[in-house]
Design a protein around this motif. Structure first.
Motif, PDB file in Angstrom:
ATOM      1  N   GLY A   1      -5.379   6.351  -0.519  1.00 14.92           N
ATOM      2  CA  GLY A   1      -4.358   7.158   0.133  1.00 14.92           C
ATOM      3  C   GLY A   1      -4.823   8.596   0.124  1.00 14.92           C
TER       4      GLY A   1
ATOM      5  N   GLU B   1       1.825   5.239  -6.779  1.00  9.78           N
ATOM      6  CA  GLU B   1       2.194   5.533  -5.403  1.00  9.78           C
ATOM      7  C   GLU B   1       0.920   5.864  -4.629  1.00  9.78           C
ATOM      8  OE1 GLU B   1       6.125   7.942  -4.924  1.00  9.78           O
ATOM      9  OE2 GLU B   1       4.974   8.795  -6.601  1.00  9.78           O
TER      10      GLU B   1
ATOM     11  N   ARG C   1       6.182   1.014   3.046  1.00  7.25           N
ATOM     12  CA  ARG C   1       7.025   1.714   4.021  1.00  7.25           C
ATOM     13  C   ARG C   1       6.125   2.276   5.128  1.00  7.25           C
ATOM     14  NH1 ARG C   1       9.641  -0.166   0.533  1.00  7.25           N
ATOM     15  NH2 ARG C   1      11.250   0.675  -0.795  1.00  7.25           N
TER      16      ARG C   1
ATOM     17  N   ALA D   1       6.404   8.162   5.008  1.00  6.77           N
ATOM     18  CA  ALA D   1       6.292   8.778   3.685  1.00  6.77           C
ATOM     19  C   ALA D   1       6.821  10.204   3.775  1.00  6.77           C
ATOM     20  CB  ALA D   1       4.847   8.780   3.204  1.00  6.77           C
ATOM     21  N   GLU D   2       7.497  10.646   2.736  1.00  4.91           N
ATOM     22  CA  GLU D   2       8.026  11.999   2.703  1.00  4.91           C
ATOM     23  C   GLU D   2       6.891  13.009   2.845  1.00  4.91           C
ATOM     24  OE1 GLU D   2      10.351  14.736  -0.512  1.00  4.91           O
ATOM     25  OE2 GLU D   2      10.955  12.636  -0.365  1.00  4.91           O
TER      26      GLU D   2
ATOM     27  N   ALA E   1      -2.062   4.846   3.314  1.00  2.87           N
ATOM     28  CA  ALA E   1      -2.105   4.064   2.079  1.00  2.87           C
ATOM     29  C   ALA E   1      -2.631   2.661   2.345  1.00  2.87           C
ATOM     30  CB  ALA E   1      -0.708   3.992   1.468  1.00  2.87           C
TER      31      ALA E   1
ATOM     32  N   GLU F   1       3.915   1.415  -2.939  1.00  8.31           N
ATOM     33  CA  GLU F   1       4.148   1.504  -4.382  1.00  8.31           C
ATOM     34  C   GLU F   1       3.658   0.199  -4.996  1.00  8.31           C
ATOM     35  OE1 GLU F   1       7.923   3.658  -6.140  1.00  8.31           O
ATOM     36  OE2 GLU F   1       8.452   2.340  -4.482  1.00  8.31           O
TER      37      GLU F   1
ATOM     38  N   TYR G   1       3.262   4.549   3.094  1.00  2.00           N
ATOM     39  CA  TYR G   1       3.607   4.699   1.683  1.00  2.00           C
ATOM     40  C   TYR G   1       3.600   3.327   1.025  1.00  2.00           C
ATOM     41  CZ  TYR G   1       6.444   5.723  -2.445  1.00  2.00           C
ATOM     42  OH  TYR G   1       6.899   5.859  -3.738  1.00  2.00           O
TER      43      TYR G   1
ATOM     44  N   ILE H   1       0.066   7.400  -0.901  1.00  2.00           N
ATOM     45  CA  ILE H   1       0.817   8.095   0.139  1.00  2.00           C
ATOM     46  C   ILE H   1      -0.119   8.553   1.251  1.00  2.00           C
ATOM     47  CG2 ILE H   1       2.357  10.057   0.593  1.00  2.00           C
ATOM     48  CD1 ILE H   1       2.878   9.989  -2.555  1.00  2.00           C
ATOM     49  N   ASP H   2       0.284   8.314   2.482  1.00  2.00           N
ATOM     50  CA  ASP H   2      -0.411   8.734   3.695  1.00  2.00           C
ATOM     51  C   ASP H   2      -1.733   7.979   3.847  1.00  2.00           C
ATOM     52  OD1 ASP H   2      -0.929   9.989   6.071  1.00  2.00           O
ATOM     53  OD2 ASP H   2      -1.270  11.977   5.210  1.00  2.00           O
TER      54      ASP H   2
END
Length: 176
Positions: A108, A121, A152, A155-156, A126, A141, A139, A123-124
């Motif tokens: 990620g 995690e 997901r 991602a925030e 991933a 986990e 995203y 993220i981006d």
């Protein structure tokens, strides 16, 4: 490339970082294997409980590996590892859970390991590989103890939506 050794913080950090406490989640020899860190720079703040490695960071211990352009290790007030984060175009984490199991590999732009929760995690962009099973998304986990993956598309803090994709090996599903 400069090689840095910071045994007190790093020993707590890496052993907790990828091994955790459950013996089925890593090779037995990993905890006693030498910790090797390579980076271009180390910024250590003992009062704040942080060690920040930058410049093609590569941390290894036994079957475990964490890489990124920047890796930050944070301790809690008791001096124990609280969180480790790796960032870069393709930050990477891997671990061999048991001698008869393949490496678990994750990528990620950001990888965050939450020690108390034993949760990683990604993220981006991933991506997680568990044997022949692959999970991709914005995203992901991965819960180490439960061996649970949650994915997901969004991602925030990431503008681009990255749809979740999975490739599952039907022969391995009974063993997972």
């Amino acid at each position: 490339m400069t090689r840095h050794t910071f045994a007190p913080l790093l020993t707590l950090g890496i052993i907790g970082l990828l091994l955790g406490s459950a013996p089925v989640l890593a090779l037995k020899g990993d905890a006693s294997a030498p910790i090797e860190v390579e980076a271009d720079r180390l910024d250590l703040d003992e009062r704040a409980g942080t060690a920040v490695y930058t410049g093609d960071v590569d941390i290894r211990q036994g079957s475990m590996r964490l890489t990124g352009a920047r890796v930050e290790i944070q301790r809690n007030d008791q001096g124990q590892l609280a969180r480790a984060s790796a960032t870069g175009e393709r930050a990477y984490i891997e671990q061999k859970p048991a001698p008869d199991e393949p490496l678990v590999k994750g990528w990620g732009r950001t990888i965050v390991y939450h020690v108390a929760e034993r949760r990683i995690e990604m993220i981006d962009r991933a991506e997680l590989h568990k044997g022949d099973n692959t999970f991709v998304g914005g995203y992901l986990e991965y819960f180490l103890d439960r061996r649970v993956v949650q994915a997901r598309a969004e991602a925030e803090g990431v503008e681009e939506r990255q749809r979740v994709r999975m490739t599952l090996d039907p022969e391995q599903q009974g063993a997972q």
